[in-house]
Design a protein around this motif. Structure first.
Motif, mmCIF file in Angstrom:
data_model
loop_
_atom_site.group_PDB
_atom_site.id
_atom_site.type_symbol
_atom_site.label_atom_id
_atom_site.label_comp_id
_atom_site.label_asym_id
_atom_site.label_seq_id
_atom_site.Cartn_x
_atom_site.Cartn_y
_atom_site.Cartn_z
ATOM 1 N N GLU A 151 47.559 92.535 67.119
ATOM 2 C CA GLU A 151 48.128 93.210 68.301
ATOM 3 C C GLU A 151 47.368 92.777 69.566
ATOM 4 O O GLU A 151 46.151 92.589 69.541
ATOM 5 C CB GLU A 151 48.014 94.727 68.100
ATOM 6 C CG GLU A 151 48.532 95.573 69.238
ATOM 7 C CD GLU A 151 50.055 95.641 69.325
ATOM 8 O OE1 GLU A 151 50.551 96.303 70.240
ATOM 9 O OE2 GLU A 151 50.742 95.038 68.477
ATOM 10 N N HIS A 152 48.067 92.651 70.688
ATOM 11 C CA HIS A 152 47.470 92.229 71.967
ATOM 12 C C HIS A 152 46.633 90.964 71.794
ATOM 13 O O HIS A 152 47.144 89.942 71.400
ATOM 14 C CB HIS A 152 46.665 93.367 72.616
ATOM 15 C CG HIS A 152 47.517 94.534 73.028
ATOM 16 N ND1 HIS A 152 48.808 94.389 73.510
ATOM 17 C CD2 HIS A 152 47.272 95.874 73.033
ATOM 18 C CE1 HIS A 152 49.306 95.569 73.793
ATOM 19 N NE2 HIS A 152 48.413 96.496 73.505
ATOM 20 N N LYS A 177 38.535 96.346 71.128
ATOM 21 C CA LYS A 177 38.033 97.478 70.328
ATOM 22 C C LYS A 177 39.064 98.601 70.229
ATOM 23 O O LYS A 177 39.396 99.064 69.141
ATOM 24 C CB LYS A 177 36.735 98.030 70.927
ATOM 25 C CG LYS A 177 35.644 97.020 71.136
ATOM 26 C CD LYS A 177 34.371 97.628 71.709
ATOM 27 C CE LYS A 177 34.549 98.207 73.087
ATOM 28 N NZ LYS A 177 34.912 97.213 74.114
ATOM 29 N N SER A 178 39.548 99.048 71.398
ATOM 30 C CA SER A 178 40.507 100.161 71.420
ATOM 31 C C SER A 178 41.816 99.773 70.744
ATOM 32 O O SER A 178 42.437 100.595 70.061
ATOM 33 C CB SER A 178 40.781 100.603 72.862
ATOM 34 O OG SER A 178 39.615 101.146 73.421
ATOM 35 N N THR A 179 42.233 98.523 70.929
ATOM 36 C CA THR A 179 43.470 98.049 70.288
ATOM 37 C C THR A 179 43.335 98.151 68.774
ATOM 38 O O THR A 179 44.228 98.649 68.085
ATOM 39 C CB THR A 179 43.764 96.581 70.695
ATOM 40 O OG1 THR A 179 43.874 96.521 72.113
ATOM 41 C CG2 THR A 179 45.049 96.077 70.064
ATOM 42 N N LEU A 180 42.198 97.694 68.250
ATOM 43 C CA LEU A 180 41.969 97.709 66.799
ATOM 44 C C LEU A 180 41.930 99.137 66.252
ATOM 45 O O LEU A 180 42.596 99.456 65.258
ATOM 46 C CB LEU A 180 40.654 96.984 66.474
ATOM 47 C CG LEU A 180 40.218 96.985 65.005
ATOM 48 C CD1 LEU A 180 41.225 96.248 64.129
ATOM 49 C CD2 LEU A 180 38.832 96.367 64.847
ATOM 50 N N ASN A 445 40.054 85.537 75.733
ATOM 51 C CA ASN A 445 38.877 84.956 75.065
ATOM 52 C C ASN A 445 38.193 85.953 74.131
ATOM 53 O O ASN A 445 37.089 85.714 73.663
ATOM 54 C CB ASN A 445 37.862 84.464 76.113
ATOM 55 C CG ASN A 445 38.456 83.399 76.999
ATOM 56 O OD1 ASN A 445 39.223 82.567 76.533
ATOM 57 N ND2 ASN A 445 38.133 83.428 78.287
ATOM 58 N N GLY A 446 38.843 87.080 73.904
ATOM 59 C CA GLY A 446 38.284 88.086 72.998
ATOM 60 C C GLY A 446 39.141 88.191 71.749
ATOM 61 O O GLY A 446 39.981 87.336 71.477
ATOM 62 N N GLY A 447 38.938 89.274 70.987
ATOM 63 C CA GLY A 447 39.782 89.515 69.819
ATOM 64 C C GLY A 447 39.326 88.856 68.541
ATOM 65 O O GLY A 447 40.010 88.909 67.519
#
Length: 475
Positions: A151-152, A177-180, A445-447
């Motif tokens: 997601e995202h 973090k919040s997405t996960l 650049n994260g995730g």
């Protein structure tokens, strides 16, 4: 654009809706606007600008605040962050404790002056008091495994969340973090145990043995009630016992007063003029409404006859104006164990300074979150065990309060519950049993899953920004 990047918001997309931004993000956008206007001779007052910021981003925020100062402005910051305190030209420490036990200037001067003083803040900064690293990390045979989270900005990652322990999800702002946790783990697990809620974000499947999870509580920072009549003592169900106690007094029995007479929610004992609000709202046609103290009850919310009923010299109004600490001492002295027991969890989570009847609308997000935590602690050891998810519970907390918060977390885990926390605070991260670190940057650049394991294991990561800052806390 450069100013937004300087305050650590380079991961936001340009079309991001403002109502999806966190409080810290909104505050930093306002900061960037101020920087862009290059005002001189202004005073900026910031309340906890480090909310939602990783230690790496705090450095950038400090540079921004210094740039504002160097332009010829005055910058006043209300803050608990160690790095921001150390960067300040002048520090004012207020205490010694909170609420009725606070309100005095304990120290003022440079950061070095503060370190030499004997205040509670100084004791944690100079190392004479500390939040200790647990001697032993917990292990568990139960876990929730999320496969293919995408997601995202999440990069199709597989993540394991061990249960019956304290798991902390870390990473720079915007790393996912919040997405996960909010968009995948919470709704997916809720559905798996037979609950219902929002549709989960994109992921492949959920695996693992999570038979110990009978319910899930997402403990956010939303208010515990929007009405001016809702308060901490109502939320934790202690007000019923207080009203019953007043209804048993001799004068109450003579006048045939029931527990409802000591409530400001129903007619009977409450003031008829302000309907138990304590204030009267005057509607102004072309201006903001004005609130005035009620003349009839003088802001006490109850009729004069009801305020004649006293328990050991205290009226219902006196009791509602007591702090949690004072009320616990009062009810313990007069052997009302039932009420004292219900109030105890509020003191345990560091809210001893809040008054029993304080309106919920005046509580901060962190305080509301801790009242919710106290309500779960107060429920005793139910047979059912569950999972608690917290989003930045250390917001607005002093080191001393974080120590109390960790004690409350351990009390929940000892009852068989599991806790997942999204957090940036290094003192809380170092006390986790298991850390899940995302990054390396925010946005596109994260995730990525950079490392997962004990805090000691995370410090060995070469790509994690959290690892660098965590090392100093574990040494």
């Amino acid at each position: 654009m450069e100013f937004l990047s300087n305050v650590g918001l380079d991961y936001l997309t340009l079309n991001r809706k403002s109502n999806t931004l966190s409080g810290g993000e909104s505050q930093r956008i306002n900061l960037a606007t101020s920087l862009g206007s290059s005002l001189v001779g202004s005073m900026y007052i910031l309340d906890e600008p480090s909310i939602g910021l990783h230690s790496k981003d705090s450095e950038r925020l400090i540079n921004v605040l210094k740039a504002l100062r160097d332009l010829g402005n005055t910058v006043i910051v209300v803050e608990h962050d160690e790095a921001i305190m150390a960067a300040a030209d002048y520090v004012i420490d207020i205490g010694p404790e909170a609420g009725t036990f606070g309100g005095e200037v304990m120290a003022s001067g440079s950061y070095k002056t503060l370190l030499k003083s004997n205040t509670l803040t100084a004791q944690y900064l100079n190392g004479s008091q500390e939040i200790e690293v647990p001697k032993k990390r917990r292990s568990s045979k139960y876990s929730v495994i999320i496969k293919g989270a995408r997601e995202h900005n999440l990069k199709n990652i597989d993540v394991t969340f061990p249960l019956n322990m304290l798991t902390v999800v870390t990473g720079v702002s915007g790393s996912g973090k919040s997405t996960l946790v909010k968009r995948i783990v919470y709704p997916a697990l809720l559905k798996s145990i037979g609950g219902y809620g929002e549709k989960a974000g994109e992921f492949t499947r959920i695996e693992g043995n999570f038979s110990t999870v009978k319910f899930i509580e997402f403990v956010d920072q939303n208010p515990i009630g929007r009405s001016s009549r809702s308060n901490p003592v109502t939320y934790i169900k202690a007000y019923d016992d207080i009203r019953a106690l007043f209804a048993k007094q001799k004068l109450s029995v003579l006048r045939n007063y029931q527990p409802k007479h000591f409530s400001f929610n129903v007619d009977g004992g409450r003031c008829d003029t302000c309907k138990g609000e304590g204030a009267v709202t005057i509607e102004m046609q072309f201006m903001a409404d004005v609130q005035l103290l009620c003349d009839d009850c003088d802001g006490k919310r109850f009729k004069k006859q009801v305020l004649e009923i006293k328990f050991n010299g205290k009226t219902i109004d006196d009791v509602l104006n007591m702090t949690i600490d004072d009320a616990i001492a009062f009810f313990e002295t007069h052997n009302v164990a039932k009420i004292k027991t219900k109030l105890q969890p509020l003191q345990d989570v560091g809210l001893g300074y809040v008054t029993l009847g304080q309106s919920s609308s005046t509580l901060s997000g962190g305080e509301a979150q801790r009242i919710k935590l106290a309500s779960f602690l107060g429920k005793g050891s139910k047979a059912e065990t569950g999972l608690f998810i917290f989003d930045e519970p250390t917001t607005g907390l002093h080191f001393h309060d974080i120590k109390k918060l960790l004690k409350s977390f351990n009390a929940l885990i000892d009852k068989g519950h599991s806790i997942i926390v999204v957090e940036h605070n290094l003192d809380l991260i170092k006390c986790a049993d298991h850390v899940i670190d995302l990054g390396p940057e925010g946005g596109l650049n994260g995730g990525y899953l950079l490392a997962e394991g004990t805090p000691e294991f995370i410090t060995k990561s070469k790509t994690s920004s959290t690892a660098e800052f965590l090392k100093s806390k574990l040494n």
